[in-house]
Motif scaffolding. Sequence first.
Motif, PDB file in Angstrom:
ATOM      1  N   GLY A  25       0.714  -1.199   0.111  1.00 19.30           N
ATOM      2  CA  GLY A  25      -0.038   0.093   0.087  1.00 19.30           C
ATOM      3  C   GLY A  25       0.805   1.229   0.034  1.00 19.30           C
ATOM      4  O   GLY A  25       0.200   2.344   0.149  1.00 19.30           O
ATOM      5  N   VAL A  26       2.054   1.040   0.120  1.00 19.94           N
ATOM      6  CA  VAL A  26       3.081   2.364  -0.052  1.00 19.94           C
ATOM      7  C   VAL A  26       3.286   2.902  -1.322  1.00 19.94           C
ATOM      8  O   VAL A  26       3.930   1.749  -1.924  1.00 19.94           O
ATOM      9  CB  VAL A  26       4.424   2.299   0.987  1.00 19.94           C
ATOM     10  CG1 VAL A  26       5.013   3.311   0.816  1.00 19.94           C
ATOM     11  CG2 VAL A  26       3.921   1.915   2.277  1.00 19.94           C
ATOM     12  N   ARG A  27       3.103   3.747  -1.970  1.00 22.77           N
ATOM     13  CA  ARG A  27       3.506   4.163  -3.219  1.00 22.77           C
ATOM     14  C   ARG A  27       5.127   4.093  -3.463  1.00 22.77           C
ATOM     15  O   ARG A  27       5.903   4.634  -2.616  1.00 22.77           O
ATOM     16  CB  ARG A  27       3.074   5.386  -3.637  1.00 22.77           C
ATOM     17  CG  ARG A  27       1.918   5.457  -4.693  1.00 22.77           C
ATOM     18  CD  ARG A  27       1.586   6.860  -5.125  1.00 22.77           C
ATOM     19  NE  ARG A  27       2.763   7.345  -5.840  1.00 22.77           N
ATOM     20  CZ  ARG A  27       2.842   8.549  -5.990  1.00 22.77           C
ATOM     21  NH1 ARG A  27       2.323   9.696  -5.482  1.00 22.77           N
ATOM     22  NH2 ARG A  27       4.106   9.026  -6.726  1.00 22.77           N
ATOM     23  N   ALA A  28       5.514   3.217  -4.279  1.00 19.13           N
ATOM     24  CA  ALA A  28       6.905   3.103  -4.537  1.00 19.13           C
ATOM     25  C   ALA A  28       7.481   4.281  -5.553  1.00 19.13           C
ATOM     26  O   ALA A  28       6.401   4.915  -6.005  1.00 19.13           O
ATOM     27  CB  ALA A  28       7.460   1.643  -4.863  1.00 19.13           C
ATOM     28  N   GLY A  29       8.758   4.367  -5.645  1.00 19.22           N
ATOM     29  CA  GLY A  29       9.226   5.253  -6.291  1.00 19.22           C
ATOM     30  C   GLY A  29       9.586   5.056  -7.868  1.00 19.22           C
ATOM     31  O   GLY A  29       9.462   3.990  -8.088  1.00 19.22           O
ATOM     32  N   GLU A  30      10.008   6.033  -8.372  1.00 19.69           N
ATOM     33  CA  GLU A  30      10.691   5.692  -9.993  1.00 19.69           C
ATOM     34  C   GLU A  30      12.088   5.932  -9.961  1.00 19.69           C
ATOM     35  O   GLU A  30      12.762   6.854  -8.973  1.00 19.69           O
ATOM     36  CB  GLU A  30       9.979   6.832 -10.865  1.00 19.69           C
ATOM     37  CG  GLU A  30      10.496   6.526 -12.293  1.00 19.69           C
ATOM     38  CD  GLU A  30       9.788   7.503 -13.274  1.00 19.69           C
ATOM     39  OE1 GLU A  30       8.954   7.121 -13.757  1.00 19.69           O
ATOM     40  OE2 GLU A  30      10.321   8.530 -13.238  1.00 19.69           O
ATOM     41  N   VAL A  31      12.830   5.000 -10.351  1.00 20.18           N
ATOM     42  CA  VAL A  31      14.398   5.456 -10.446  1.00 20.18           C
ATOM     43  C   VAL A  31      14.652   5.434 -12.189  1.00 20.18           C
ATOM     44  O   VAL A  31      14.177   4.784 -12.893  1.00 20.18           O
ATOM     45  CB  VAL A  31      15.271   4.195 -10.175  1.00 20.18           C
ATOM     46  CG1 VAL A  31      15.585   4.369  -8.558  1.00 20.18           C
ATOM     47  CG2 VAL A  31      14.900   2.858 -10.394  1.00 20.18           C
ATOM     48  N   GLU A  32      15.247   6.707 -12.364  1.00 21.37           N
ATOM     49  CA  GLU A  32      15.865   6.758 -13.900  1.00 21.37           C
ATOM     50  C   GLU A  32      17.145   6.456 -13.846  1.00 21.37           C
ATOM     51  O   GLU A  32      18.048   7.096 -13.043  1.00 21.37           O
ATOM     52  CB  GLU A  32      15.453   8.229 -14.241  1.00 21.37           C
ATOM     53  CG  GLU A  32      15.731   8.400 -15.746  1.00 21.37           C
ATOM     54  CD  GLU A  32      15.417   9.930 -16.295  1.00 21.37           C
ATOM     55  OE1 GLU A  32      15.647  10.752 -15.539  1.00 21.37           O
ATOM     56  OE2 GLU A  32      15.469  10.212 -17.429  1.00 21.37           O
ATOM     57  N   VAL A  33      17.466   5.724 -14.637  1.00 18.00           N
ATOM     58  CA  VAL A  33      18.996   5.081 -14.646  1.00 18.00           C
ATOM     59  C   VAL A  33      19.605   5.260 -16.020  1.00 18.00           C
ATOM     60  O   VAL A  33      19.090   4.603 -17.066  1.00 18.00           O
ATOM     61  CB  VAL A  33      18.944   3.621 -14.128  1.00 18.00           C
ATOM     62  CG1 VAL A  33      20.394   3.216 -14.148  1.00 18.00           C
ATOM     63  CG2 VAL A  33      18.340   3.539 -12.973  1.00 18.00           C
ATOM     64  N   LEU A  34      20.693   5.938 -16.054  1.00 21.29           N
ATOM     65  CA  LEU A  34      21.349   6.293 -17.193  1.00 21.29           C
ATOM     66  C   LEU A  34      22.294   5.201 -17.598  1.00 21.29           C
ATOM     67  O   LEU A  34      23.367   4.945 -16.573  1.00 21.29           O
ATOM     68  CB  LEU A  34      22.092   7.711 -17.305  1.00 21.29           C
ATOM     69  CG  LEU A  34      22.906   7.889 -18.770  1.00 21.29           C
ATOM     70  CD1 LEU A  34      22.530   9.194 -19.146  1.00 21.29           C
ATOM     71  CD2 LEU A  34      24.306   7.922 -18.287  1.00 21.29           C
ATOM     72  N   HIS A  35      22.411   4.604 -18.569  1.00 22.10           N
ATOM     73  CA  HIS A  35      23.547   3.493 -19.120  1.00 22.10           C
ATOM     74  C   HIS A  35      23.498   3.544 -20.442  1.00 22.10           C
ATOM     75  O   HIS A  35      23.010   4.092 -21.202  1.00 22.10           O
ATOM     76  CB  HIS A  35      22.818   2.032 -18.344  1.00 22.10           C
ATOM     77  CG  HIS A  35      21.605   1.507 -19.061  1.00 22.10           C
ATOM     78  ND1 HIS A  35      21.669   1.074 -20.058  1.00 22.10           N
ATOM     79  CD2 HIS A  35      20.151   2.084 -18.843  1.00 22.10           C
ATOM     80  CE1 HIS A  35      20.564   0.643 -20.522  1.00 22.10           C
ATOM     81  NE2 HIS A  35      19.557   1.294 -19.727  1.00 22.10           N
ATOM     82  N   TYR A  36      24.717   2.444 -20.722  1.00 30.02           N
ATOM     83  CA  TYR A  36      24.732   2.316 -22.236  1.00 30.02           C
ATOM     84  C   TYR A  36      24.710   0.636 -22.511  1.00 30.02           C
ATOM     85  O   TYR A  36      25.554   0.405 -23.361  1.00 30.02           O
ATOM     86  CB  TYR A  36      25.958   2.913 -22.549  1.00 30.02           C
ATOM     87  CG  TYR A  36      27.216   2.698 -21.754  1.00 30.02           C
ATOM     88  CD1 TYR A  36      27.301   3.715 -20.481  1.00 30.02           C
ATOM     89  CD2 TYR A  36      28.388   1.750 -22.085  1.00 30.02           C
ATOM     90  CE1 TYR A  36      28.473   3.338 -19.702  1.00 30.02           C
ATOM     91  CE2 TYR A  36      29.374   1.536 -21.192  1.00 30.02           C
ATOM     92  CZ  TYR A  36      29.611   2.317 -19.939  1.00 30.02           C
ATOM     93  OH  TYR A  36      30.401   1.953 -19.338  1.00 30.02           O
ATOM     94  N   TRP A  37      24.117  -0.216 -21.897  1.00 33.78           N
ATOM     95  CA  TRP A  37      24.046  -1.564 -21.960  1.00 33.78           C
ATOM     96  C   TRP A  37      23.173  -1.784 -22.875  1.00 33.78           C
ATOM     97  O   TRP A  37      21.748  -2.233 -22.510  1.00 33.78           O
ATOM     98  CB  TRP A  37      23.987  -2.074 -20.590  1.00 33.78           C
ATOM     99  CG  TRP A  37      25.150  -1.957 -19.698  1.00 33.78           C
ATOM    100  CD1 TRP A  37      26.452  -1.863 -20.166  1.00 33.78           C
ATOM    101  CD2 TRP A  37      25.075  -2.011 -18.418  1.00 33.78           C
ATOM    102  NE1 TRP A  37      27.159  -1.651 -19.240  1.00 33.78           N
ATOM    103  CE2 TRP A  37      26.670  -1.657 -17.887  1.00 33.78           C
ATOM    104  CE3 TRP A  37      24.374  -2.185 -17.075  1.00 33.78           C
ATOM    105  CZ2 TRP A  37      27.010  -1.647 -16.638  1.00 33.78           C
ATOM    106  CZ3 TRP A  37      24.782  -2.378 -16.003  1.00 33.78           C
ATOM    107  CH2 TRP A  37      26.269  -2.039 -15.800  1.00 33.78           C
ATOM    108  N   THR A  38      23.159  -1.799 -23.949  1.00 31.35           N
ATOM    109  CA  THR A  38      22.103  -2.005 -25.227  1.00 31.35           C
ATOM    110  C   THR A  38      22.356  -3.113 -26.048  1.00 31.35           C
ATOM    111  O   THR A  38      21.392  -3.548 -26.704  1.00 31.35           O
ATOM    112  CB  THR A  38      21.755  -0.700 -26.075  1.00 31.35           C
ATOM    113  OG1 THR A  38      23.134  -0.231 -26.902  1.00 31.35           O
ATOM    114  CG2 THR A  38      21.464   0.519 -25.192  1.00 31.35           C
ATOM    115  N   SER A  39      23.671  -4.136 -26.058  1.00 25.36           N
ATOM    116  CA  SER A  39      23.821  -5.037 -26.670  1.00 25.36           C
ATOM    117  C   SER A  39      23.083  -6.192 -26.093  1.00 25.36           C
ATOM    118  O   SER A  39      22.520  -6.171 -24.920  1.00 25.36           O
ATOM    119  CB  SER A  39      25.125  -5.443 -26.606  1.00 25.36           C
ATOM    120  OG  SER A  39      25.831  -6.208 -25.317  1.00 25.36           O
ATOM    121  N   GLY A  40      22.839  -7.485 -27.010  1.00 27.64           N
ATOM    122  CA  GLY A  40      22.342  -8.477 -26.307  1.00 27.64           C
ATOM    123  C   GLY A  40      22.516  -9.047 -25.031  1.00 27.64           C
ATOM    124  O   GLY A  40      21.702  -8.989 -24.137  1.00 27.64           O
ATOM    125  N   GLY A  41      23.680  -9.219 -24.691  1.00 26.97           N
ATOM    126  CA  GLY A  41      24.196  -9.653 -23.304  1.00 26.97           C
ATOM    127  C   GLY A  41      23.938  -8.590 -22.217  1.00 26.97           C
ATOM    128  O   GLY A  41      23.592  -8.882 -21.248  1.00 26.97           O
TER     129      GLY A  41
END
Length: 427
Positions: A25-41
Amino acid sequence: MRHYTGFRRACASLLASLLLAAGAGVRAGEVEVLHYWTSGGEAKSLAELKGMMAQRGHSWKDFAVVGGGGQNAMDVLKARVLAGNPPAAANIKGPAIQEWAALGALTNLDAMASFDRWDEALPKVVADQMKHKGRYVAVPVNVHRVNWLWANAEVLRQAGVNEAPRNFDEFFKAADKVRAAGLIALAHGGQDWQDFTTFESVVLGVGGAKFYDAALVKLDAQALGSDTLRRSLETFRRLRGYVDAASPGRDWNATTDLVIKGRAGFQFMGDWAKGEFLAAGQQPGKDFRCFPAPGTAEAFTYNVDSFAMFQLKAWEAQKAQGYLAYLLMGKDFQERFNLRKGSIPVRQNVAMDKFDECAKVSAQDFGKTAKAGTLVPSVAHGMALAPGQQALMRKLVSDFWNNPQMSVNDTQKQLLALAAGPQKPLP
Ligand code: BGC
């Protein structure tokens, strides 16, 4: 006394936030995460983290900036922070962490670090990089080894290469055989950071760990002007002759794919490349091989991925950010993430039994080389030099790779000038 009271308050609020986050019942937050991990693995590894955050009800705002090695991501990050709108966390490493902390942009994570005993859980060399003026401002997730040579097992069989090349003479003989079999000998993506990645392994292989440290980390004039560096540059240049015509500009993962598909024999790359082989369903030993880069079996170039946490205003967002920091250092996350990323857990005492042979060798060698004094930071991956200086060296190495007219002598002179010059601060 004041410090103690402050610390207790911080711990209490941290624990409260963890409990709240777990509660219904507690509103959880949002995390914005900057990364460059876009390949398959990379994407598969990150999916583990996203899933674990979601399990606690936190939402994940993906801030992915395409570009291996993370240079593009760092440019975008600067723009966001300067505009007063930082993400909750960003994948920042090594000395760059210090620069961001010095600007006052990062959150003090000491309450969490004491509560979760990070000092005991981390190798000192890593813990020190996560701290600014003695306070934790970033959370490490892994140890990548950079001095690897990847190979397609079937290509080696076809070409009659039966042994791991132990030095560059042996490597060139093996590469000649692969070429004679009609295949690309060396898969290389011609981007400046990939050129630099290969170069640092060559310097390590030709000169050894002490020399690498003197030349590339300490920028010692004698080492930079030495005959050993001359031989390193010549060896590096010779590699260029084994690369295919489509190399310029090619992404690292598309390059690994050439090895995966059996179109190329070898690739120099850190063990995030293993994440690609695994994501393609391949097995080490059977489908692909992991060799130490020639001449570097007794050394280890480390590259630690870490997330720096930025100061946020909203309480909900801070709560989610705190939980993210806690999760990243957890044994469970570090196992699940690193099984896919190609790296090894940075948290000590995570069981290695689920990991493959390449990771086991890496974990053993990390310990061994730390004792022997041959564990060295990866310069190409931002573990040693200030970002401005690293960028200058990356450009120089890449210019040398791309321009056959640039002499070894001149390049050594320019390296010496770079070492003597002022460091470039973050804009
Ligand atoms: C990072 C890795 C990443 C690789 C390719 C390295 O600098 O440490 O996490 O997979 O670049 O983008």
